[in-house]
Design a protein around this motif. Structure first.
Motif, short mmCIF file in Angstrom:
data_model
loop_
_atom_site.label_atom_id
_atom_site.label_comp_id
_atom_site.label_asym_id
_atom_site.label_seq_id
_atom_site.Cartn_x
_atom_site.Cartn_y
_atom_site.Cartn_z
N GLY A 42 0.86 -1.18 0.11
CA GLY A 42 0.00 0.06 0.08
C GLY A 42 1.08 1.09 0.14
O GLY A 42 0.32 2.30 -0.47
N TYR A 43 2.04 1.28 0.46
CA TYR A 43 3.09 2.22 0.50
C TYR A 43 3.98 2.39 -0.60
O TYR A 43 4.36 3.53 -1.02
CB TYR A 43 3.83 2.33 1.72
CG TYR A 43 3.06 2.70 3.04
CD1 TYR A 43 3.04 4.18 3.47
CD2 TYR A 43 2.16 1.75 3.50
CE1 TYR A 43 2.42 4.70 4.56
CE2 TYR A 43 1.44 2.23 4.93
CZ TYR A 43 1.73 3.60 5.18
OH TYR A 43 0.90 4.18 6.16
N LEU A 44 4.15 1.40 -1.12
CA LEU A 44 5.19 1.11 -2.44
C LEU A 44 4.73 0.94 -3.75
O LEU A 44 3.65 0.04 -3.68
CB LEU A 44 6.15 0.27 -2.20
CG LEU A 44 7.13 0.25 -0.83
CD1 LEU A 44 8.17 -0.46 -0.50
CD2 LEU A 44 8.05 1.92 -0.85
N GLN A 45 4.80 1.59 -4.70
CA GLN A 45 4.72 1.42 -5.94
C GLN A 45 4.83 0.12 -6.78
O GLN A 45 4.05 -0.59 -7.49
CB GLN A 45 4.70 2.75 -6.88
CG GLN A 45 3.94 3.87 -6.42
CD GLN A 45 4.31 5.02 -7.37
OE1 GLN A 45 5.12 5.06 -8.35
NE2 GLN A 45 3.74 6.10 -6.68
N ASN A 105 8.26 1.28 8.78
CA ASN A 105 9.41 2.28 8.99
C ASN A 105 10.31 2.02 7.83
O ASN A 105 11.03 2.72 7.11
CB ASN A 105 10.14 1.87 10.24
CG ASN A 105 9.54 2.59 11.37
OD1 ASN A 105 8.88 3.50 11.30
ND2 ASN A 105 9.91 2.14 12.73
N LEU A 106 10.50 0.40 7.45
CA LEU A 106 11.33 0.18 6.18
C LEU A 106 10.55 0.51 4.72
O LEU A 106 11.31 0.91 4.07
CB LEU A 106 11.50 -1.48 6.39
CG LEU A 106 12.30 -2.03 7.18
CD1 LEU A 106 12.37 -3.49 7.38
CD2 LEU A 106 13.71 -1.47 7.21
N ALA A 107 9.40 0.47 4.84
CA ALA A 107 8.46 0.79 3.70
C ALA A 107 8.74 2.29 3.53
O ALA A 107 9.06 2.93 2.23
CB ALA A 107 7.18 0.51 3.55
N SER A 108 8.73 3.40 4.50
CA SER A 108 9.02 4.72 4.39
C SER A 108 10.25 4.96 3.91
O SER A 108 10.45 5.76 3.19
CB SER A 108 8.76 5.24 5.81
OG SER A 108 9.00 6.52 5.87
N ALA A 119 13.39 5.72 -2.80
CA ALA A 119 13.06 5.64 -4.42
C ALA A 119 12.82 7.02 -4.96
O ALA A 119 13.02 7.35 -5.95
CB ALA A 119 11.81 4.81 -4.53
N GLN A 120 12.14 7.97 -3.94
CA GLN A 120 12.01 9.25 -4.47
C GLN A 120 13.20 10.00 -4.74
O GLN A 120 13.38 10.91 -5.72
CB GLN A 120 11.08 10.01 -3.44
CG GLN A 120 10.44 11.46 -3.88
CD GLN A 120 9.74 11.87 -2.85
OE1 GLN A 120 9.95 11.86 -1.60
NE2 GLN A 120 8.92 12.85 -3.28
N ALA A 121 14.19 9.86 -3.98
CA ALA A 121 15.38 10.56 -4.20
C ALA A 121 16.25 10.21 -5.53
O ALA A 121 16.51 11.04 -6.21
CB ALA A 121 16.42 10.39 -2.95
N GLU A 122 16.03 8.64 -5.73
CA GLU A 122 16.43 8.43 -6.81
C GLU A 122 16.11 9.02 -8.33
O GLU A 122 16.52 9.14 -9.26
CB GLU A 122 16.55 6.94 -6.95
CG GLU A 122 17.56 6.25 -6.11
CD GLU A 122 17.33 4.67 -5.87
OE1 GLU A 122 16.42 4.16 -6.41
OE2 GLU A 122 18.30 4.26 -5.08
#
Length: 143
Positions: free
Chosen positions: A51-54, A93-96, A102-105
Motif C-alpha cells: 500500500g505504500y510502495l508502487q 519504517n522500512l517501507a517509508s 526511491a523518490q530521491a533516486e
C-alpha cells in the motif's frame, strides 16, 4: 523497576494470549512457533507495505526484510504492544525508508548531468566537456 524481556501472559487480553504464547515460544527458539508466526503475518505485512510502495518487487523485498528484522530482534521484544503492532511498525519504517530512497533516486534521474552550453562560452565549455569525457574513458581502462 526493571522490565522483563519476556512478554507477560497475565496482562494479555483474551484472544491475544495465543499470539503471546507463540512469541514466548519463538523467543525460546522453538522453530515451529517461529514458522507459525511467519505464516500468520507474511501476507498481511506484504499487503501493508504494498500500500505504500508502487513497485511490487520492492514491496516483496521490504516485506521480507521486515520479517527478517522482526525475527532477528525478537529476543528484545518486550510485549508492550502486540506482536502484530510491533511487526507492522517495523514494516512501515522500512517501507517509508524505501519510499524516500526511491523518490530521491527519481529526483536524481531528473537532474541533467551537464548543462547545454550557451552563447560565446559554448565553444570553451564544449571543449572542457569533451576533455572530461575523454578523461572518463581513460579511467574506465585503468580501474
Amino acid at each position: 523497576m526493571k522490565r522483563s524481556a519476556q512478554p507477560s501472559l497475565e496482562r494479555a487480553p483474551e484472544g491475544a494470549t495465543e499470539e503471546r504464547a507463540l512469541v514466548v515460544r519463538s523467543q525460546a527458539g522453538e522453530r515451529a512457533a517461529q514458522e507459525e508466526l511467519l505464516g500468520r503475518y507474511h501476507r498481511s505485512v506484504y499487503a501493508l507495505v504494498r500500500g505504500y510502495l508502487q513497485n511490487r518487487e520492492e514491496a516483496q523485498d521490504v516485506a521480507q526484510r521486515a520479517l527478517l528484522e522482526a525475527f532477528a530482534h525478537l529476543p528484545g521484544f518486550r510485549g508492550e504492544s502486540s506482536f502484530r503492532t510491533w511487526l507492522y511498525r517495523i514494516a512501515l519504517n522500512l517501507a517509508s525508508h524505501a519510499g524516500r530512497k526511491a523518490q530521491a533516486e527519481r529526483r536524481l534521474r531528473e537532474v541533467p548531468l551537464v548543462e547545454e552550453p550557451r552563447g560565446e562560452a559554448a565553444s570553451g565549455e564544449q571543449r572542457l566537456d569533451g576533455q572530461a569525457r575523454s578523461g572518463l574513458r581513460r579511467l574506465k581502462w585503468h580501474c
